[in-house]
Design a protein around this motif. Structure first.
Motif, PDB file in Angstrom:
ATOM      1  N   ALA A 430       0.833  -1.209   0.000  1.00  0.00           N
ATOM      2  CA  ALA A 430       0.000   0.000   0.000  1.00  0.00           C
ATOM      3  C   ALA A 430       0.862   1.250   0.000  1.00  0.00           C
ATOM      4  O   ALA A 430       0.593   2.209  -0.749  1.00  0.00           O
ATOM      5  N   VAL A 431       1.912   1.247   0.833  1.00  0.00           N
ATOM      6  CA  VAL A 431       2.823   2.401   0.868  1.00  0.00           C
ATOM      7  C   VAL A 431       3.522   2.564  -0.476  1.00  0.00           C
ATOM      8  O   VAL A 431       3.678   3.686  -0.982  1.00  0.00           O
ATOM      9  N   ALA A 432       3.952   1.449  -1.072  1.00  0.00           N
ATOM     10  CA  ALA A 432       4.626   1.522  -2.368  1.00  0.00           C
ATOM     11  C   ALA A 432       3.709   2.104  -3.437  1.00  0.00           C
ATOM     12  O   ALA A 432       4.136   2.929  -4.258  1.00  0.00           O
ATOM     13  N   ILE A 433       2.425   1.692  -3.424  1.00  0.00           N
ATOM     14  CA  ILE A 433       1.467   2.226  -4.391  1.00  0.00           C
ATOM     15  C   ILE A 433       1.258   3.724  -4.168  1.00  0.00           C
ATOM     16  O   ILE A 433       1.195   4.519  -5.118  1.00  0.00           O
ATOM     17  N   LEU A 434       1.155   4.130  -2.899  1.00  0.00           N
ATOM     18  CA  LEU A 434       1.001   5.556  -2.589  1.00  0.00           C
ATOM     19  C   LEU A 434       2.218   6.351  -3.043  1.00  0.00           C
ATOM     20  O   LEU A 434       2.082   7.475  -3.561  1.00  0.00           O
ATOM     21  N   MET A 435       3.407   5.776  -2.871  1.00  0.00           N
ATOM     22  CA  MET A 435       4.623   6.461  -3.309  1.00  0.00           C
ATOM     23  C   MET A 435       4.655   6.618  -4.827  1.00  0.00           C
ATOM     24  O   MET A 435       5.068   7.659  -5.344  1.00  0.00           O
ATOM     25  N   MET A 436       4.213   5.590  -5.542  1.00  0.00           N
ATOM     26  CA  MET A 436       4.159   5.699  -7.001  1.00  0.00           C
ATOM     27  C   MET A 436       3.141   6.750  -7.425  1.00  0.00           C
ATOM     28  O   MET A 436       3.375   7.525  -8.361  1.00  0.00           O
TER      29      MET A 436
END
Length: 455
Positions: A430-436
């Motif tokens: 989820a954090v990785a998707i938000l960062m992208m």
């Protein structure tokens, strides 16, 4: 020539950021090898591998998307626990039941993939078996390298080149007086027939003149001159200038005008809403040229501290900052020059700085070096956010493990074992998707509504 300089500025910063990322990963790699963890890959970038070479047990390479990098170490996820006292068949059944949930299946798949990487002799070379302090050293090694790079580059700028300081030489002379309130209300920047003539123009002051005295007092500091002018509203005051080697004396009468308030450190004073505090003071309508003044080594760390404090302020208010960026990108709202930006925005600013031929070469070089230094400080702060997959998330996991084991030892309970960060994979994704998503928003905003720091 301007286009070529723009491209060179972009390339300089692009190479600087790529090297910073590579060295960040070296900050993880070296302590990992020092502590005997088996490192399978050291990669700069993501996506398709463009080049790689295996040396010893580690593959070193460069990937197609230069927006990060990674060091792959074995044993990042500990094996799943099996309840004590369970029969073999019962344990197997327990594992099967726990695998039915989607999130649990993600963790199990990650553990299985990690187990498949193990080779004979790896039992004591896995990451999760290291003492907490060693794991923290490995994970903090990357951000620490960025901090060192930032300090060194800003030190080179401040001590080697110098920081920009206003000199007593005039850069521009206003033709008229437009109050700050009038500019804010109407957006007026040009003179109207009804606007009064600026005192500096009336006194015959020209760009390139150097102020040598004001009211009989020698002038050596622009800020001091500004304070004298602000206190002399309505008073006809003698002023001496040097022009082309000749001394010129004239009289200037500062007019009362609403202007921003500055503190003793010459920093803008803001009210509770973040708006500049205004006051009626003397004003003459002339600006100072900037010159690079070398600073002592002792000034570097305080400057780095101020920079880190500003970056931390942006990170702590990141959701609101991103909302402001989105509003600016999809409306007529202005972009905050102190807000976050992507590598696209940083590259554009680097190109604009490099292409400013009216600015001396050394000043442009100092600005580009300082820009790379500031990016490294931003990487340092951002990577310390205590969320996986960032380095700060691994550090937070190690600290939590130390706390759990400490309490278990204190109350004489069984060792709870290592923290199973595989259970946090859903949050990690989820954090990785938000960062992208954040990266995509900033890149879009930097294209359609770039930050304007040059007025």
């Amino acid at each position: 020539m301007t286009v070529l300089l723009f491209i060179l500025g972009v390339l300089f910063v692009a190479v600087g950021i790529a090297l910073s990322i590579a060295l960040h990963e070296v900050g993880h790699l070296l302590p990992a090898k020092l502590f005997k963890v088996r490192v399978t890959q050291y990669m700069v970038g993501f996506g398709k591998t463009l080049w790689s070479r295996k040396k010893g047990e580690t593959e070193y390479g460069v990937k197609a998307i230069p927006l990060g990098g990674y060091v792959s170490m074995i044993g990042m996820y500990p094996p799943a626990k099996v309840k004590a006292g369970a029969a073999a068949s019962g344990a197997a059944e327990s594992v099967r039941q726990s695998s039915t949930g989607m999130f649990q299946q993600l963790a199990n798949d990650a553990r299985q993939a990690e187990a498949e990487r193990l080779q004979p002799g790896d039992d004591n070379r896995v990451f999760y078996k290291l003492p907490v302090y060693k794991r923290m050293i490995i994970m903090l090694g990357g951000p620490f390298v960025n901090l060192v790079i930032g300090v060194v580059l800003l030190g080179i700028v401040m001590v080697g080149f110098g920081s920009a300081q206003p000199s007593t030489t005039i850069s521009e002379v206003n033709k008229c007086v437009v109050s700050a309130a009038q500019q804010a209300e109407t957006g007026q920047t040009d003179c109207l027939p009804s606007d009064p003539q600026a005192p500096a123009t009336a006194a015959g002051i020209l760009p390139g003149d150097t102020v040598t005295s004001f009211d009989g007092k020698p002038v050596t500091d622009w800020y001091e001159l500004t304070r004298w002018i602000r206190d002399a509203a309505g008073e006809a005051t003698p002023i001496t200038l040097e022009r082309d080697g000749q001394s010129i004396s004239t009289t200037i009468t500062p007019v009362l005008s609403e202007r921003p308030v500055f503190d003793e450190s010459n920093e803008l004073v803001l009210d509770a809403n973040g708006d500049p505090v205004m006051e009626e003071v003397g004003f003459v309508g002339m600006g100072s040229t900037q010159e690079l003044v070398p600073q002592p080594v002792t000034a570097v760390l305080p400057a780095v501290g101020e920079n880190l404090q500003a970056i931390a302020g942006v990170v702590l208010n990141l959701p609101q900052r991103l909302a402001d960026v989105a509003e600016a990108a999809f409306s007529d709202a202005p972009r905050d020059p102190n807000g976050p930006m992507s590598v696209v925005g940083v590259g554009r600013i680097a190109g604009e700085i490099s292409a400013m031929e009216e600015i001396p070469f050394e000043a442009r070089a100092a600005s580009l070096i300082g820009l790379v230094g500031s990016v490294n400080l931003a990487l340092f702060v951002f990577n310390l956010i205590p969320l996986l997959p960032l380095d700060g998330g691994h550090v937070a996991g190690a600290l939590w493990e130390a706390v759990r084991r400490g309490f278990a030892k204190l109350f004489r309970r069984p060792d709870p074992g290592p923290v199973d960060i595989a259970k946090l994979l859903p949050l990690t994704y989820a954090v990785a998707i938000l960062m992208m998503g954040m990266g995509a928003l900033l890149i879009y905003a930097d294209i359609v509504k770039p930050v304007n720091i040059f007025g």
